[in-house]
Design a protein around this motif. Structure first.
Motif, mmCIF file in Angstrom:
data_model
loop_
_atom_site.group_PDB
_atom_site.id
_atom_site.type_symbol
_atom_site.label_atom_id
_atom_site.label_comp_id
_atom_site.label_asym_id
_atom_site.label_seq_id
_atom_site.Cartn_x
_atom_site.Cartn_y
_atom_site.Cartn_z
ATOM 1 N N GLN A 1 30.217 127.849 14.725
ATOM 2 C CA GLN A 1 28.894 128.388 14.417
ATOM 3 C C GLN A 1 27.861 127.952 15.448
ATOM 4 O O GLN A 1 26.957 128.726 15.804
ATOM 5 C CB GLN A 1 28.447 127.954 13.011
ATOM 6 C CG GLN A 1 27.200 128.692 12.532
ATOM 7 C CD GLN A 1 27.344 130.200 12.583
ATOM 8 O OE1 GLN A 1 28.286 130.764 12.046
ATOM 9 N NE2 GLN A 1 26.414 130.862 13.265
ATOM 10 N N THR B 1 25.686 130.550 17.539
ATOM 11 C CA THR B 1 24.221 130.454 17.504
ATOM 12 C C THR B 1 23.627 130.434 18.903
ATOM 13 O O THR B 1 22.592 131.068 19.160
ATOM 14 C CB THR B 1 23.795 129.188 16.731
ATOM 15 O OG1 THR B 1 24.275 129.274 15.388
ATOM 16 C CG2 THR B 1 22.286 129.024 16.732
ATOM 17 N N LYS C 1 24.032 134.094 20.623
ATOM 18 C CA LYS C 1 23.290 135.238 20.089
ATOM 19 C C LYS C 1 22.046 135.581 20.902
ATOM 20 O O LYS C 1 21.844 136.745 21.268
ATOM 21 C CB LYS C 1 22.933 134.986 18.625
ATOM 22 C CG LYS C 1 22.593 136.259 17.871
ATOM 23 C CD LYS C 1 22.641 136.017 16.379
ATOM 24 C CE LYS C 1 22.532 137.333 15.609
ATOM 25 N NZ LYS C 1 23.672 138.233 15.875
#
Length: 275
Positions: free
Chosen positions: A245, A249, A252
């Motif tokens: 994750q 993150t 993105k």
């Protein structure tokens, strides 16, 4: 130059954790054994304080025992030959050393004489990167292999039909070994020496392969994005599943979207696409 060899025995479930921790403080040569693993570092680059901190932190839980000795760099090839077995990635590719016989039933074969460079296909991260490469169209593409190690991912790109492959590593031992492996597999390129910023590869690339550690990936993601074509693919590994994750993150805001992810032995691999 002499090297320090550390023979580390530990509980099985802590082996990958310790390898990851040591890779974060500069170790990039590991040889897994039945009881743990061996790792090597140049004497003049050895950080005793960082090494002891990691060992002390896991000492009790992992039941660690360490044997330390000084070895010559030229002794390492013999150790690999005693411990290095061929691997198969599905029916995609059979990875073997030159002293192993060929094997039928695979679409591709890679011959790797690894010496002590990282990336032989045995580690879960390299295994997953090879598998993911098999799912991405390389035909006629420009490919960049970041932190190439033995050169195995660059060789896979070549076998999958890439028109151009560039590769580099920060370790001169890896560069020498990688160039030998390129020659063994008919890949007529020279591996560069340095970081992505010092090598300064000329993009854009259709595919970028980066199997390093999490901290390096996070530091260099923006550079990868700048070198990647629109709709190009970035394949990442070298980190744990719990770090996925965090990587997503950071990707993105750079316009990198997650296409797929894999995990093996708690190590993760991602395919990102530049949108």
């Amino acid at each position: 130059m002499d090297y320090l060899e550390f023979k580390i025995t530990c509980r099985e479930e802590f082996r990958e954790i310790l390898i990851a921790e040591l890779s974060e403080v500069g170790y990039d040569s590991f040889l897994e054994t039945e009881e743990g693993f061996d790792t090597y570092t140049e004497i003049d680059q050895f950080d005793r304080e960082a090494f002891d901190e990691i060992i002390d932190r896991y000492q009790e839980a992992a039941q660690i025992r360490v044997t330390e000795m000084t070895v010559k760099k030229t002794n390492w090839n013999e150790e690999w030959e005693k411990n290095y077995d061929p691997i198969a990635v599905d029916d995609l590719v059979y990875v073997r050393a030159s002293f192993h016989p060929a094997q039928n039933g695979f679409r591709h074969e890679i011959v790797i004489n690894p010496k002590m460079s990282f990336g032989t296909g045995h580690h879960a991260t390299t295994f997953q990167m090879l598998r993911l490469q098999g799912r991405v169209d390389h035909q006629g593409k420009r490919v960049l292999d970041v932190g190439s190690g033995t050169g195995i991912l660059a060789i896979m790109a070549h076998l999958l039909g890439a028109e151009e492959v560039q590769a580099f590593d920060i370790d001169d031992w890896c560069v020498d070994n990688g160039n030998e492996n390129f020659a063994l597999n008919g890949l007529q390129i020279e591996m560069g020496l340095g970081t992505i910023r010092s090598v300064n590869p000329k993009g854009p690339f259709d595919i970028i392969l980066a199997n390093i550690n999490k901290n390096v990936l996070l530091d260099e993601l923006e550079v990868y994005t700048s070198l990647l074509k629109q709709n190009g693919f970035l394949l990442l590994s070298g980190f744990y599943t719990e770090d996925v994750q965090d990587l997503i993150t950071h990707c993105k805001p750079l316009g990198l979207d997650l296409l797929s992810q894999e995990s093996k032995d708690n190590w993760a691999a991602l395919v990102m696409k530049k949108s």
